[in-house]
Design an enzyme around this catalytic site. Structure first.
Site, PDB file in Angstrom:
ATOM      1  N   LYS A 103     -32.160 -14.853   2.305  1.00  0.00           N
ATOM      2  CA  LYS A 103     -30.645 -13.959   1.241  1.00  0.00           C
ATOM      3  C   LYS A 103     -31.192 -12.307   0.935  1.00  0.00           C
ATOM      4  O   LYS A 103     -31.836 -11.955   0.288  1.00  0.00           O
ATOM      5  CB  LYS A 103     -30.374 -14.803   0.026  1.00  0.00           C
ATOM      6  CG  LYS A 103     -29.372 -14.487  -0.813  1.00  0.00           C
ATOM      7  CD  LYS A 103     -28.779 -15.533  -1.926  1.00  0.00           C
ATOM      8  CE  LYS A 103     -27.804 -15.255  -1.640  1.00  0.00           C
ATOM      9  NZ  LYS A 103     -27.174 -16.587  -4.051  1.00  0.00           N
ATOM     10  N   SER A 150     -23.725 -18.997  -3.837  1.00  0.00           N
ATOM     11  CA  SER A 150     -23.734 -17.210  -3.084  1.00  0.00           C
ATOM     12  C   SER A 150     -23.953 -17.291  -1.791  1.00  0.00           C
ATOM     13  O   SER A 150     -23.655 -16.533  -0.984  1.00  0.00           O
ATOM     14  CB  SER A 150     -23.682 -16.340  -3.929  1.00  0.00           C
ATOM     15  OG  SER A 150     -24.763 -15.673  -4.768  1.00  0.00           O
ATOM     16  N   SER A 165     -25.600 -21.689  -7.038  1.00  0.00           N
ATOM     17  CA  SER A 165     -25.844 -20.619  -5.410  1.00  0.00           C
ATOM     18  C   SER A 165     -26.731 -20.440  -4.048  1.00  0.00           C
ATOM     19  O   SER A 165     -26.201 -21.223  -3.722  1.00  0.00           O
ATOM     20  CB  SER A 165     -26.028 -19.800  -5.775  1.00  0.00           C
ATOM     21  OG  SER A 165     -25.357 -18.459  -6.637  1.00  0.00           O
TER      22      SER A 165
END
Length: 487
Positions: free
Chosen positions: A78, A153, A177
Protein backbone atom coordinates in the site's frame (compact mmCIF):
# COMPACT_ATOMS: atom_id res chain seq x y z
CA UNK A 1 2.50 -18.39 -20.70
CA UNK A 2 2.51 -20.76 -17.72
CA UNK A 3 -0.37 -20.77 -15.25
CA UNK A 4 0.84 -19.96 -11.74
CA UNK A 5 -0.19 -22.05 -8.72
CA UNK A 6 -2.82 -20.64 -6.39
CA UNK A 7 -0.87 -20.36 -3.14
CA UNK A 8 2.53 -19.25 -1.87
CA UNK A 9 3.88 -22.61 -0.69
CA UNK A 10 3.11 -24.32 -3.98
CA UNK A 11 4.71 -21.47 -5.92
CA UNK A 12 7.80 -21.65 -3.69
CA UNK A 13 8.01 -25.41 -4.19
CA UNK A 14 7.84 -25.10 -7.98
CA UNK A 15 10.48 -22.36 -7.98
CA UNK A 16 12.79 -24.56 -5.90
CA UNK A 17 12.35 -27.66 -8.08
CA UNK A 18 12.67 -25.45 -11.18
CA UNK A 19 9.37 -26.58 -12.73
CA UNK A 20 8.63 -22.85 -12.70
CA UNK A 21 11.07 -19.98 -13.14
CA UNK A 22 11.15 -16.38 -11.96
CA UNK A 23 10.76 -15.41 -15.63
CA UNK A 24 7.50 -17.36 -15.75
CA UNK A 25 6.25 -15.56 -12.65
CA UNK A 26 7.31 -12.17 -13.99
CA UNK A 27 5.63 -12.68 -17.35
CA UNK A 28 2.35 -13.78 -15.74
CA UNK A 29 2.28 -11.03 -13.11
CA UNK A 30 2.95 -8.10 -15.40
CA UNK A 31 0.59 -9.46 -18.04
CA UNK A 32 -2.15 -9.51 -15.36
CA UNK A 33 -1.30 -5.97 -14.25
CA UNK A 34 -1.61 -4.76 -17.85
CA UNK A 35 -4.92 -6.59 -18.39
CA UNK A 36 -6.45 -5.20 -15.19
CA UNK A 37 -5.11 -1.64 -15.49
CA UNK A 38 -8.66 -0.23 -15.71
CA UNK A 39 -9.29 -1.32 -12.11
CA UNK A 40 -6.67 1.26 -11.05
CA UNK A 41 -5.13 -0.91 -8.32
CA UNK A 42 -1.62 0.54 -8.63
CA UNK A 43 -0.19 4.01 -8.22
CA UNK A 44 3.35 2.92 -9.10
CA UNK A 45 4.29 -0.33 -10.86
CA UNK A 46 7.85 -1.18 -9.86
CA UNK A 47 8.82 -3.42 -12.75
CA UNK A 48 12.49 -2.40 -12.75
CA UNK A 49 12.81 -3.09 -9.00
CA UNK A 50 11.00 -6.39 -9.40
CA UNK A 51 13.22 -7.59 -12.23
CA UNK A 52 16.33 -6.91 -10.16
CA UNK A 53 14.87 -8.76 -7.17
CA UNK A 54 13.85 -11.67 -9.41
CA UNK A 55 17.36 -11.80 -10.87
CA UNK A 56 18.76 -12.20 -7.35
CA UNK A 57 16.14 -14.82 -6.55
CA UNK A 58 16.86 -16.68 -9.81
CA UNK A 59 20.52 -16.91 -8.85
CA UNK A 60 19.69 -18.23 -5.36
CA UNK A 61 17.38 -20.89 -6.77
CA UNK A 62 20.04 -21.88 -9.33
CA UNK A 63 22.55 -22.43 -6.49
CA UNK A 64 20.01 -24.21 -4.27
CA UNK A 65 20.15 -21.40 -1.69
CA UNK A 66 16.51 -20.33 -1.55
CA UNK A 67 15.64 -17.97 1.31
CA UNK A 68 12.40 -19.85 2.02
CA UNK A 69 8.77 -19.83 0.96
CA UNK A 70 8.75 -16.13 0.00
CA UNK A 71 11.82 -16.18 -2.25
CA UNK A 72 10.62 -14.96 -5.65
CA UNK A 73 7.01 -14.48 -4.52
CA UNK A 74 5.40 -11.29 -5.92
CA UNK A 75 3.94 -8.90 -3.35
CA UNK A 76 2.44 -5.40 -3.41
CA UNK A 77 2.59 -2.66 -0.79
CA UNK A 78 0.00 0.00 0.00
CA UNK A 79 1.31 3.44 -0.92
CA UNK A 80 1.43 4.68 2.68
CA UNK A 81 4.38 2.40 3.54
CA UNK A 82 7.75 3.99 2.88
CA UNK A 83 9.90 2.20 0.32
CA UNK A 84 13.47 3.39 -0.10
CA UNK A 85 14.06 5.23 -3.40
CA UNK A 86 10.52 4.40 -4.55
CA UNK A 87 7.83 7.06 -4.68
CA UNK A 88 5.41 6.92 -1.72
CA UNK A 89 2.42 9.22 -2.19
CA UNK A 90 -0.39 8.35 0.26
CA UNK A 91 -2.53 9.00 -2.85
CA UNK A 92 -2.16 12.73 -2.10
CA UNK A 93 -0.93 15.89 -3.77
CA UNK A 94 1.01 16.65 -0.61
CA UNK A 95 3.29 13.62 -1.14
CA UNK A 96 2.84 13.15 -4.88
CA UNK A 97 6.61 13.35 -5.53
CA UNK A 98 7.90 12.12 -2.15
CA UNK A 99 10.72 9.55 -2.38
CA UNK A 100 11.68 8.11 1.04
CA UNK A 101 15.28 7.45 2.05
CA UNK A 102 14.33 4.37 4.06
CA UNK A 103 11.87 1.47 3.97
CA UNK A 104 9.13 0.43 6.38
CA UNK A 105 10.22 -2.43 8.63
CA UNK A 106 7.47 -4.78 7.43
CA UNK A 107 8.52 -4.30 3.80
CA UNK A 108 12.21 -4.70 4.70
CA UNK A 109 11.44 -8.03 6.36
CA UNK A 110 9.59 -9.29 3.28
CA UNK A 111 12.45 -8.18 1.03
CA UNK A 112 14.94 -9.98 3.28
CA UNK A 113 12.88 -13.15 2.77
CA UNK A 114 13.26 -12.75 -1.00
CA UNK A 115 9.79 -11.38 -1.78
CA UNK A 116 9.52 -9.33 -4.97
CA UNK A 117 7.87 -5.89 -4.96
CA UNK A 118 5.70 -5.46 -8.05
CA UNK A 119 4.07 -2.17 -7.11
CA UNK A 120 2.65 0.39 -4.69
CA UNK A 121 -1.12 0.21 -4.45
CA UNK A 122 -3.85 2.83 -4.67
CA UNK A 123 -5.81 3.96 -1.62
CA UNK A 124 -7.93 6.71 -0.10
CA UNK A 125 -5.86 9.86 0.46
CA UNK A 126 -3.83 9.42 3.67
CA UNK A 127 -5.94 6.28 4.31
CA UNK A 128 -8.96 8.42 5.28
CA UNK A 129 -11.84 6.51 3.74
CA UNK A 130 -13.63 3.21 3.33
CA UNK A 131 -14.06 3.01 -0.43
CA UNK A 132 -10.70 3.75 -2.10
CA UNK A 133 -12.57 6.48 -3.94
CA UNK A 134 -10.72 9.51 -2.52
CA UNK A 135 -7.37 9.25 -4.32
CA UNK A 136 -5.77 11.89 -6.54
CA UNK A 137 -5.04 9.01 -8.93
CA UNK A 138 -8.71 8.10 -9.28
CA UNK A 139 -10.91 5.46 -7.63
CA UNK A 140 -10.11 1.75 -7.38
CA UNK A 141 -12.63 -0.52 -9.12
CA UNK A 142 -13.98 -3.82 -7.82
CA UNK A 143 -12.66 -6.81 -9.85
CA UNK A 144 -16.00 -8.62 -9.57
CA UNK A 145 -17.88 -5.66 -11.05
CA UNK A 146 -16.10 -2.36 -11.84
CA UNK A 147 -19.31 -0.41 -11.20
CA UNK A 148 -18.90 -1.20 -7.50
CA UNK A 149 -16.35 0.07 -4.99
CA UNK A 150 -13.37 -2.02 -3.94
CA UNK A 151 -13.62 -0.95 -0.30
CA UNK A 152 -10.99 1.06 1.48
CA UNK A 153 -8.77 2.47 2.34
CA UNK A 154 -6.55 -0.44 1.17
CA UNK A 155 -8.60 -1.02 -1.97
CA UNK A 156 -5.65 -1.27 -4.34
CA UNK A 157 -4.00 -3.97 -2.24
CA UNK A 158 -7.21 -6.03 -2.15
CA UNK A 159 -7.71 -5.75 -5.91
CA UNK A 160 -4.07 -6.63 -6.61
CA UNK A 161 -4.49 -9.87 -4.65
CA UNK A 162 -7.95 -10.65 -6.02
CA UNK A 163 -6.82 -10.31 -9.65
CA UNK A 164 -3.73 -12.48 -9.17
CA UNK A 165 -1.32 -9.59 -9.72
CA UNK A 166 0.45 -10.72 -6.55
CA UNK A 167 0.19 -13.38 -3.87
CA UNK A 168 0.07 -11.01 -0.91
CA UNK A 169 -0.20 -7.31 -0.24
CA UNK A 170 0.34 -5.05 2.73
CA UNK A 171 -2.49 -2.79 3.78
CA UNK A 172 -3.04 -0.66 6.84
CA UNK A 173 -5.94 -0.96 9.26
CA UNK A 174 -7.08 1.93 11.48
CA UNK A 175 -10.80 1.21 11.59
CA UNK A 176 -11.20 -1.64 9.10
CA UNK A 177 -9.12 -0.48 6.13
CA UNK A 178 -7.70 -3.96 5.48
CA UNK A 179 -10.75 -6.08 6.34
CA UNK A 180 -13.28 -3.89 4.53
CA UNK A 181 -11.71 -4.14 1.02
CA UNK A 182 -10.81 -7.78 1.64
CA UNK A 183 -14.51 -8.45 2.23
CA UNK A 184 -15.69 -6.58 -0.86
CA UNK A 185 -13.05 -8.13 -3.13
CA UNK A 186 -13.34 -11.71 -1.86
CA UNK A 187 -9.90 -12.17 -0.30
CA UNK A 188 -8.56 -12.82 3.21
CA UNK A 189 -7.75 -9.73 5.28
CA UNK A 190 -5.98 -9.87 8.66
CA UNK A 191 -5.77 -7.06 11.21
CA UNK A 192 -3.21 -8.34 13.75
CA UNK A 193 -2.89 -7.53 17.44
CA UNK A 194 -1.69 -3.95 17.97
CA UNK A 195 2.08 -4.07 18.46
CA UNK A 196 2.64 -7.46 16.82
CA UNK A 197 3.83 -5.78 13.60
CA UNK A 198 6.06 -2.73 13.43
CA UNK A 199 4.55 0.58 12.34
CA UNK A 200 7.97 2.05 11.53
CA UNK A 201 7.74 3.47 8.02
CA UNK A 202 3.94 3.32 7.92
CA UNK A 203 2.97 6.96 7.39
CA UNK A 204 0.77 7.57 10.43
CA UNK A 205 -2.91 8.31 10.45
CA UNK A 206 -3.88 7.48 14.06
CA UNK A 207 -0.88 6.19 15.98
CA UNK A 208 -2.92 4.52 18.71
CA UNK A 209 -5.09 2.59 16.23
CA UNK A 210 -2.97 2.00 13.09
CA UNK A 211 -1.66 -1.49 12.36
CA UNK A 212 -0.16 -2.98 9.20
CA UNK A 213 -2.61 -5.43 7.64
CA UNK A 214 -2.17 -8.49 5.42
CA UNK A 215 -4.22 -9.40 2.33
CA UNK A 216 -3.92 -12.80 0.64
CA UNK A 217 -6.06 -15.30 -1.24
CA UNK A 218 -5.78 -18.02 1.43
CA UNK A 219 -5.51 -18.19 5.21
CA UNK A 220 -2.33 -20.26 4.95
CA UNK A 221 -0.71 -17.55 2.80
CA UNK A 222 -1.74 -15.00 5.42
CA UNK A 223 0.03 -17.05 8.13
CA UNK A 224 3.16 -17.26 5.97
CA UNK A 225 3.31 -13.47 5.59
CA UNK A 226 2.52 -12.87 9.27
CA UNK A 227 5.35 -15.14 10.40
CA UNK A 228 7.78 -13.29 8.13
CA UNK A 229 7.00 -9.78 9.41
CA UNK A 230 5.94 -10.13 13.07
CA UNK A 231 8.27 -9.21 15.90
CA UNK A 232 9.84 -6.52 18.04
CA UNK A 233 11.31 -3.52 16.26
CA UNK A 234 13.67 -1.15 18.11
CA UNK A 235 12.49 1.57 15.71
CA UNK A 236 8.91 1.25 17.01
CA UNK A 237 8.49 1.46 20.77
CA UNK A 238 4.90 0.22 20.53
CA UNK A 239 5.90 -3.22 19.27
CA UNK A 240 5.46 -6.08 21.73
CA UNK A 241 8.72 -7.08 23.38
CA UNK A 242 10.00 -10.61 22.84
CA UNK A 243 9.89 -12.95 19.86
CA UNK A 244 6.32 -13.87 18.89
CA UNK A 245 5.35 -17.50 18.48
CA UNK A 246 5.10 -18.53 14.85
CA UNK A 247 1.60 -19.33 13.62
CA UNK A 248 1.64 -23.02 12.71
CA UNK A 249 -1.61 -24.16 11.11
CA UNK A 250 -2.71 -27.78 11.41
CA UNK A 251 -3.88 -29.67 8.33
CA UNK A 252 -7.58 -28.99 7.83
CA UNK A 253 -8.51 -32.62 8.52
CA UNK A 254 -6.86 -32.38 11.96
CA UNK A 255 -8.71 -29.24 13.07
CA UNK A 256 -11.37 -29.98 15.70
CA UNK A 257 -13.88 -27.38 16.83
CA UNK A 258 -15.21 -29.41 19.76
CA UNK A 259 -15.05 -27.39 22.95
CA UNK A 260 -14.64 -24.13 21.05
CA UNK A 261 -16.94 -21.31 22.23
CA UNK A 262 -18.05 -18.85 19.55
CA UNK A 263 -19.86 -15.66 20.49
CA UNK A 264 -22.41 -13.85 18.33
CA UNK A 265 -22.55 -10.19 19.48
CA UNK A 266 -26.15 -9.00 19.70
CA UNK A 267 -25.16 -5.39 19.06
CA UNK A 268 -23.76 -6.24 15.62
CA UNK A 269 -27.30 -6.83 14.34
CA UNK A 270 -27.37 -3.31 12.95
CA UNK A 271 -30.63 -2.02 11.42
CA UNK A 272 -28.57 -1.44 8.25
CA UNK A 273 -27.41 -5.07 8.07
CA UNK A 274 -28.62 -6.43 4.73
CA UNK A 275 -30.44 -9.75 4.72
CA UNK A 276 -27.95 -11.52 2.44
CA UNK A 277 -25.16 -10.78 4.94
CA UNK A 278 -27.38 -11.76 7.88
CA UNK A 279 -28.25 -15.06 6.23
CA UNK A 280 -24.54 -15.72 5.50
CA UNK A 281 -23.82 -15.04 9.19
CA UNK A 282 -26.46 -17.58 10.27
CA UNK A 283 -25.17 -20.10 7.72
CA UNK A 284 -21.60 -20.08 9.06
CA UNK A 285 -22.78 -20.02 12.69
CA UNK A 286 -24.72 -23.22 11.96
CA UNK A 287 -21.69 -24.79 10.25
CA UNK A 288 -19.62 -24.13 13.38
CA UNK A 289 -22.36 -25.51 15.62
CA UNK A 290 -22.72 -28.67 13.51
CA UNK A 291 -18.93 -29.18 13.78
CA UNK A 292 -19.13 -29.26 17.59
CA UNK A 293 -18.54 -25.63 18.57
CA UNK A 294 -20.78 -23.95 21.13
CA UNK A 295 -22.33 -20.90 19.45
CA UNK A 296 -24.12 -18.44 21.73
CA UNK A 297 -25.19 -14.83 21.84
CA UNK A 298 -23.01 -12.38 23.77
CA UNK A 299 -23.18 -8.67 24.52
CA UNK A 300 -20.75 -5.85 23.74
CA UNK A 301 -22.86 -3.03 25.18
CA UNK A 302 -20.70 -0.06 24.16
CA UNK A 303 -20.61 -0.96 20.45
CA UNK A 304 -23.11 1.79 19.60
CA UNK A 305 -20.69 4.43 20.93
CA UNK A 306 -17.71 3.19 18.98
CA UNK A 307 -18.14 5.16 15.77
CA UNK A 308 -18.60 8.44 17.67
CA UNK A 309 -15.53 7.74 19.80
CA UNK A 310 -13.53 6.83 16.69
CA UNK A 311 -14.58 10.05 14.97
CA UNK A 312 -13.24 12.13 17.85
CA UNK A 313 -9.99 10.24 18.47
CA UNK A 314 -9.26 9.86 14.77
CA UNK A 315 -9.66 13.59 14.13
CA UNK A 316 -7.54 14.54 17.15
CA UNK A 317 -4.61 12.38 16.10
CA UNK A 318 -4.99 13.39 12.46
CA UNK A 319 -4.76 17.06 13.47
CA UNK A 320 -1.51 16.28 15.28
CA UNK A 321 -0.01 14.01 12.62
CA UNK A 322 -0.86 16.25 9.68
CA UNK A 323 0.95 19.20 11.29
CA UNK A 324 4.23 17.83 9.93
CA UNK A 325 3.17 18.64 6.36
CA UNK A 326 4.15 22.29 6.11
CA UNK A 327 5.86 22.45 2.71
CA UNK A 328 9.29 23.11 4.22
CA UNK A 329 11.28 19.89 4.63
CA UNK A 330 9.35 17.67 2.20
CA UNK A 331 6.03 17.46 0.43
CA UNK A 332 4.18 19.97 -1.72
CA UNK A 333 5.39 23.56 -1.38
CA UNK A 334 3.17 26.41 -2.56
CA UNK A 335 4.59 29.55 -4.14
CA UNK A 336 3.92 32.17 -1.48
CA UNK A 337 6.89 33.99 0.03
CA UNK A 338 4.94 36.72 1.79
CA UNK A 339 5.38 35.00 5.18
CA UNK A 340 6.12 31.62 6.70
CA UNK A 341 2.53 31.32 7.90
CA UNK A 342 1.21 32.08 4.42
CA UNK A 343 3.51 29.41 2.95
CA UNK A 344 2.21 26.85 5.46
CA UNK A 345 -1.41 27.75 4.74
CA UNK A 346 -1.08 27.71 0.94
CA UNK A 347 0.88 24.44 0.94
CA UNK A 348 -1.69 22.70 3.12
CA UNK A 349 -4.60 24.14 1.19
CA UNK A 350 -3.21 22.79 -2.07
CA UNK A 351 -1.83 19.53 -0.68
CA UNK A 352 -4.82 18.11 1.21
CA UNK A 353 -8.24 17.13 -0.08
CA UNK A 354 -11.48 18.15 1.59
CA UNK A 355 -11.68 15.00 3.73
CA UNK A 356 -8.24 15.54 5.24
CA UNK A 357 -8.88 19.24 5.87
CA UNK A 358 -12.20 18.46 7.56
CA UNK A 359 -10.60 15.98 9.93
CA UNK A 360 -7.78 18.40 10.78
CA UNK A 361 -10.27 21.16 11.58
CA UNK A 362 -12.45 18.80 13.60
CA UNK A 363 -9.47 17.52 15.57
CA UNK A 364 -8.29 21.02 16.38
CA UNK A 365 -11.81 21.87 17.57
CA UNK A 366 -11.95 18.82 19.85
CA UNK A 367 -8.53 19.68 21.28
CA UNK A 368 -9.35 23.28 22.16
CA UNK A 369 -8.91 23.94 25.88
CA UNK A 370 -12.64 24.52 26.31
CA UNK A 371 -13.51 21.23 24.51
CA UNK A 372 -10.68 18.92 25.61
CA UNK A 373 -12.46 17.40 28.62
CA UNK A 374 -15.82 17.03 26.89
CA UNK A 375 -14.55 15.44 23.69
CA UNK A 376 -11.02 14.01 23.76
CA UNK A 377 -10.86 12.84 27.38
CA UNK A 378 -14.43 11.56 27.30
CA UNK A 379 -13.71 9.61 24.10
CA UNK A 380 -10.69 8.00 25.77
CA UNK A 381 -12.87 6.88 28.69
CA UNK A 382 -15.47 5.33 26.42
CA UNK A 383 -12.73 3.69 24.38
CA UNK A 384 -11.61 1.90 27.53
CA UNK A 385 -15.18 0.69 28.10
CA UNK A 386 -15.30 -0.68 24.55
CA UNK A 387 -12.04 -2.56 25.12
CA UNK A 388 -13.35 -3.84 28.46
CA UNK A 389 -16.45 -5.25 26.74
CA UNK A 390 -14.19 -7.48 24.63
CA UNK A 391 -12.08 -8.46 27.65
CA UNK A 392 -15.17 -9.48 29.61
CA UNK A 393 -16.60 -11.56 26.79
CA UNK A 394 -13.36 -13.41 26.11
CA UNK A 395 -12.71 -13.97 29.81
CA UNK A 396 -16.14 -15.37 30.62
CA UNK A 397 -18.09 -16.47 27.57
CA UNK A 398 -16.14 -17.40 24.48
CA UNK A 399 -12.86 -17.95 22.64
CA UNK A 400 -13.74 -16.09 19.44
CA UNK A 401 -16.47 -13.85 18.05
CA UNK A 402 -18.18 -14.28 14.67
CA UNK A 403 -19.58 -11.12 13.02
CA UNK A 404 -20.18 -9.65 9.59
CA UNK A 405 -17.22 -7.75 8.17
CA UNK A 406 -19.41 -5.24 6.35
CA UNK A 407 -23.15 -4.63 6.50
CA UNK A 408 -23.67 -5.24 2.78
CA UNK A 409 -22.06 -6.35 -0.45
CA UNK A 410 -19.89 -3.74 -2.18
CA UNK A 411 -22.00 -0.63 -2.94
CA UNK A 412 -22.18 0.95 -6.36
CA UNK A 413 -19.69 3.78 -6.93
CA UNK A 414 -22.41 6.30 -7.74
CA UNK A 415 -24.40 5.46 -4.59
CA UNK A 416 -21.33 5.41 -2.35
CA UNK A 417 -19.97 8.76 -3.47
CA UNK A 418 -23.33 10.45 -2.85
CA UNK A 419 -22.61 10.12 0.89
CA UNK A 420 -20.13 12.20 2.88
CA UNK A 421 -16.88 10.53 3.92
CA UNK A 422 -18.08 10.61 7.56
CA UNK A 423 -21.36 8.88 6.69
CA UNK A 424 -19.58 6.32 4.52
CA UNK A 425 -17.23 5.32 7.34
CA UNK A 426 -20.05 5.20 9.90
CA UNK A 427 -21.73 2.47 7.85
CA UNK A 428 -18.76 0.68 6.32
CA UNK A 429 -16.72 0.47 9.55
CA UNK A 430 -19.55 -0.47 11.92
CA UNK A 431 -18.37 -4.06 12.46
CA UNK A 432 -14.64 -3.56 12.00
CA UNK A 433 -13.81 -0.39 13.89
CA UNK A 434 -14.43 -1.51 17.53
CA UNK A 435 -11.63 -4.07 17.15
CA UNK A 436 -9.10 -1.27 16.60
CA UNK A 437 -10.32 0.42 19.78
CA UNK A 438 -9.42 -2.72 21.72
CA UNK A 439 -6.15 -3.48 19.88
CA UNK A 440 -7.18 -7.09 19.27
CA UNK A 441 -6.86 -9.23 16.10
CA UNK A 442 -9.55 -9.94 13.53
CA UNK A 443 -9.70 -11.64 10.16
CA UNK A 444 -12.14 -11.31 7.25
CA UNK A 445 -12.91 -14.50 5.30
CA UNK A 446 -14.85 -14.64 2.00
CA UNK A 447 -17.82 -17.00 2.30
CA UNK A 448 -20.02 -16.92 -0.81
CA UNK A 449 -21.29 -14.75 -3.63
CA UNK A 450 -24.48 -12.69 -3.44
CA UNK A 451 -27.25 -12.80 -6.01
CA UNK A 452 -25.40 -9.94 -7.71
CA UNK A 453 -22.25 -12.08 -7.97
CA UNK A 454 -20.39 -10.01 -5.37
CA UNK A 455 -18.45 -11.46 -2.41
CA UNK A 456 -20.01 -11.73 1.05
CA UNK A 457 -17.56 -12.12 3.92
CA UNK A 458 -17.55 -12.66 7.68
CA UNK A 459 -15.16 -11.63 10.43
CA UNK A 460 -13.62 -13.63 13.26
CA UNK A 461 -12.40 -11.63 16.27
CA UNK A 462 -10.09 -12.97 18.95
CA UNK A 463 -8.44 -11.82 22.17
CA UNK A 464 -5.02 -10.21 22.16
CA UNK A 465 -2.28 -12.39 20.57
CA UNK A 466 -4.73 -15.15 19.57
CA UNK A 467 -3.58 -15.17 15.93
CA UNK A 468 -2.92 -18.93 15.89
CA UNK A 469 -6.45 -19.83 17.04
CA UNK A 470 -7.96 -17.11 14.85
CA UNK A 471 -6.24 -18.34 11.69
CA UNK A 472 -6.86 -21.99 12.53
CA UNK A 473 -10.63 -21.51 12.76
CA UNK A 474 -10.55 -19.21 9.73
CA UNK A 475 -8.80 -21.97 7.79
CA UNK A 476 -11.50 -24.46 8.81
CA UNK A 477 -14.22 -22.05 7.62
CA UNK A 478 -12.32 -21.37 4.39
CA UNK A 479 -12.05 -25.10 3.65
CA UNK A 480 -15.66 -25.81 4.56
CA UNK A 481 -17.29 -23.06 2.48
CA UNK A 482 -14.81 -23.49 -0.43
CA UNK A 483 -15.20 -19.95 -1.77
CA UNK A 484 -14.30 -19.71 -5.45
CA UNK A 485 -11.90 -16.81 -6.00
CA UNK A 486 -12.05 -14.47 -8.97
CA UNK A 487 -8.72 -15.78 -10.31
Amino acid sequence: MKILPKNIKLLASQLRDKSLSCDDVSASVFNTIRKTRDLNAFITVTEEVAQKQWADSRERHKLGKSLGDLDGVPIAVKDNFCTKNIRTTCASRMLQDFIPTYSATVYEKLAQCGATLIGKTNMDEFAMGSGATDSIFGPVRNPWNPEHISGGSSGGSAVAVATGSCYAALGSDTGGSTRNPAAYCGVVGLKPTYGLLSRHGLIPLVNSLDVPGILTRTVEDCATILNAIAGTDPKDSTTIQGSPKSVVLSPVQDISLRGLKIGIPREYHSPQLEENVHETWRFVANLLKDAGAAVNGVSLPHTASSIAVYSVLNACEVASNMARYDGIEYGLRAFDESSTEALYAKSREAGFNRVVKTRILSGNFFLLRRNYESYFKQALKVRRLIARDFDDVFRNNCHLLLTPTTLSEAPLHREFTEQTNRDQCAVQDFCTQPVNMAGIPAISIPIRLSANNLPLSLQLIGPRLSETLLLTVARWIEHTVNFQHKI
